[in-house]
Scaffold this active site. Structure first.
Site, PDB file in Angstrom:
ATOM      1  N   ALA A  61      -7.822  -5.600  -4.102  1.00  0.00           N
ATOM      2  CA  ALA A  61      -7.149  -4.333  -4.395  1.00  0.00           C
ATOM      3  C   ALA A  61      -7.986  -3.084  -4.072  1.00  0.00           C
ATOM      4  CB  ALA A  61      -6.690  -4.329  -5.850  1.00  0.00           C
ATOM      5  N   GLN A 206      -9.918 -17.971  -0.744  1.00  0.00           N
ATOM      6  CA  GLN A 206     -10.838 -16.837  -0.942  1.00  0.00           C
ATOM      7  C   GLN A 206     -12.059 -17.235  -1.773  1.00  0.00           C
ATOM      8  OE1 GLN A 206      -7.527 -16.658  -1.150  1.00  0.00           O
ATOM      9  NE2 GLN A 206      -6.733 -14.628  -0.679  1.00  0.00           N
ATOM     10  N   ASP A 247      -5.009  -7.092  -9.415  1.00  0.00           N
ATOM     11  CA  ASP A 247      -4.331  -6.286  -8.391  1.00  0.00           C
ATOM     12  C   ASP A 247      -3.535  -5.155  -8.998  1.00  0.00           C
ATOM     13  OD1 ASP A 247      -4.899  -8.905  -6.908  1.00  0.00           O
ATOM     14  OD2 ASP A 247      -4.339  -7.433  -5.381  1.00  0.00           O
ATOM     15  N   LYS A 258      -4.472 -12.966  -8.264  1.00  0.00           N
ATOM     16  CA  LYS A 258      -4.203 -14.067  -7.333  1.00  0.00           C
ATOM     17  C   LYS A 258      -3.498 -15.239  -8.010  1.00  0.00           C
ATOM     18  CE  LYS A 258      -4.704 -14.179  -3.824  1.00  0.00           C
ATOM     19  NZ  LYS A 258      -3.540 -13.844  -2.953  1.00  0.00           N
TER      20      LYS A 258
HETATM   21  O1  MRU Z   1      -4.529 -11.660  -1.583  1.00  0.00           O
HETATM   22  P1  MRU Z   1      -5.865 -11.065  -1.905  1.00  0.00           P
HETATM   23  O2  MRU Z   1      -7.020 -11.856  -1.369  1.00  0.00           O
HETATM   24  O3  MRU Z   1      -5.924  -9.601  -1.533  1.00  0.00           O
HETATM   25  O4  MRU Z   1      -5.958 -11.135  -3.491  1.00  0.00           O
HETATM   26  C1  MRU Z   1      -7.078 -10.573  -4.112  1.00  0.00           C
HETATM   27  C2  MRU Z   1      -7.125 -10.774  -5.567  1.00  0.00           C
HETATM   28  O5  MRU Z   1      -6.228 -11.336  -6.170  1.00  0.00           O
HETATM   29  C3  MRU Z   1      -8.303 -10.173  -6.277  1.00  0.00           C
HETATM   30  O6  MRU Z   1      -8.647 -10.935  -7.388  1.00  0.00           O
HETATM   31  C4  MRU Z   1      -7.946  -8.750  -6.745  1.00  0.00           C
HETATM   32  O7  MRU Z   1      -7.444  -7.992  -5.692  1.00  0.00           O
HETATM   33  C5  MRU Z   1      -9.115  -8.064  -7.342  1.00  0.00           C
HETATM   34  S1  MRU Z   1     -10.283  -7.582  -6.117  1.00  0.00           S
HETATM   35  C6  MRU Z   1     -11.549  -6.770  -6.862  1.00  0.00           C
END
Ligand code: MRU
Length: 357
Positions: A61, A206, A247, A258
């Site tokens: 995010a 990830q 997010d 996620k």
């Molecule tokens: O789909 P992504 O890889 O963008 O999802 C990211 C996440 O869910 C992270 O945990 C979230 O954005 C926090 S990042 C500091």
């Protein structure tokens, strides 16, 4: 899996960042090819920035927010008096439509619009220069806020803790230093952390690709596990805390993160393991009353049916690919923010955090 529990100092190091501005263009570390290849994408037009966000070359995010801020600058490169206002608007719309769940995107774009409005009367070059200065400040402020969050979060940890995290909420997902991984780094630096359990995080891995890579670089002990190991780890008493990023956090504390985060939170409650969310105030959306109002991104099914381009399902298998889930506020022990640690009831502690000057 052990640590010597002595303090591991890191706070004086400059934060690594996946985002950098070079002369006249934006460069993003392409996260789709990590950990085996480190390649910087050069973004010279808004379409390239939008594509990088959509395909998760830059993701997480806060990192999406900072990239979009620089994306507005890219959109004004080469603009003249006749087209700069229209170019700003079309760049803004293009970037706003890339990913729906991470509220930092809209947060950054709204601020960028205000900067543009303040400088549009001075013409395209001045407006672009003002946006560039602002984007740089936003980037630096994000790193700074992550360091603060890290220090607040480390206070919650006890010596020898084994923490579990899901997805990647590290330097790669932010301007630098990370939210959940920032807390982990600060706890490690304070000598409190023993090791980290890293969920691999299907479908796009990830955790395996990015969090493990970051922990290697930081020399923090970790072990990678499949997402479906969490229950078993907790049954065996091997997890002391959970910390994840976010997010979007609704006004009542419900948190989108996620896919799979909710499952971890339910298991944490069952096993009396404190479940923390680490996120800056820019991830809290007070215009979204509860988790039910958070838009959840659905991505292409081939991210589920394929692993690194290899089809692992019957040909044409129908798949569902919800990129995020919502963890209800009642499963969250604390929200670690850049303004301090928020405790339940979150509707009240969130309101107070915003009302404090
Ligand atoms: O789909 P992504 O890889 O963008 O999802 C990211 C996440 O869910 C992270 O945990 C979230 O954005 C926090 S990042 C500091």
């Amino acid at each position: 899996m052990t640590s010597d529990h002595s303090a591991h100092s890191d706070s004086s190091l400059p934060a690594f960042s996946p985002i950098r501005w070079r002369d006249d263009h934006l460069e993003l570390l392409d996260q789709t090819v990590l950990p085996h290849t480190e390649e910087w994408l050069k973004c010279r037009d808004p379409g390239a920035v939008a594509a990088a966000i959509r395909r998760l070359s830059v993701r997480g995010a806060p990192a999406i927010g900072v990239s979009a801020a620089f994306g507005l600058v890219v959109g004004l490169t080469g603009a003249d008096e006749s087209d700069f206002e229209e170019r700003f608007d079309s760049t803004w719309q293009l970037l706003a439509g890339t990913r729906p769940t991470a509220v930092n995107l809209r947060w950054a774009l709204d601020r960028g619009r205000r900067v543009f409005e303040r400088h549009r009367a001075s013409g395209p070059a001045a407006a672009r220069a003002a946006l560039l200065e602002w984007a740089g400040e936003l980037h630096a402020a994000d790193i700074e806020s992550n360091r603060r969050m890290g220090a607040f979060g480390a206070e919650l940890f006890a010596q020898g803790d084994r923490v579990l995290t899901h997805c990647n909420a590290g330097a790669l997902a932010t301007g630098g230093y990370g939210t959940a991984i920032g807390v982990i780094q600060s706890s490690w630096a304070a000598g409190r952390l023993a090791m980290v359990w890293v969920d691999e995080t299907r479908p796009l891995l990830q955790g395996a690709r990015l969090t493990a890579w970051e922990l290697e670089r930081a020399r923090i002990p970790y072990r990678l596990v499949t997402d479906n190991s969490v229950g078993s780890l907790m049954t065996r008493g091997l997890v002391d805390r959970v910390v994840v990023g976010a997010d979007r956090i609704a006004a009542n504390g419900d948190t989108a993160n996620k896919i799979g985060t909710y499952t971890v939170a339910v298991l944490a409650e069952r096993h009396d393991v404190p479940f923390y969310v680490a996120a800056p105030l820019s991830t809290i959306d007070r215009d979204t009353p509860s988790g039910a109002d958070i838009p959840i991104e659905e991505r292409a099914g081939d991210e589920v049916t394929h692993v690194f381009g290899v089809d692992v399902a019957p040909e044409d298998a129908p798949a569902a690919n919800f990129a995020f889930d919502v963890t209800p506020a009642e499963l969250i022990a604390a929200i670690i923010t850049d303004a301090g640690v928020l405790h339940p009831p979150f509707d009240q502690s969130i309101a107070r955090a915003f009302d404090t000057p």
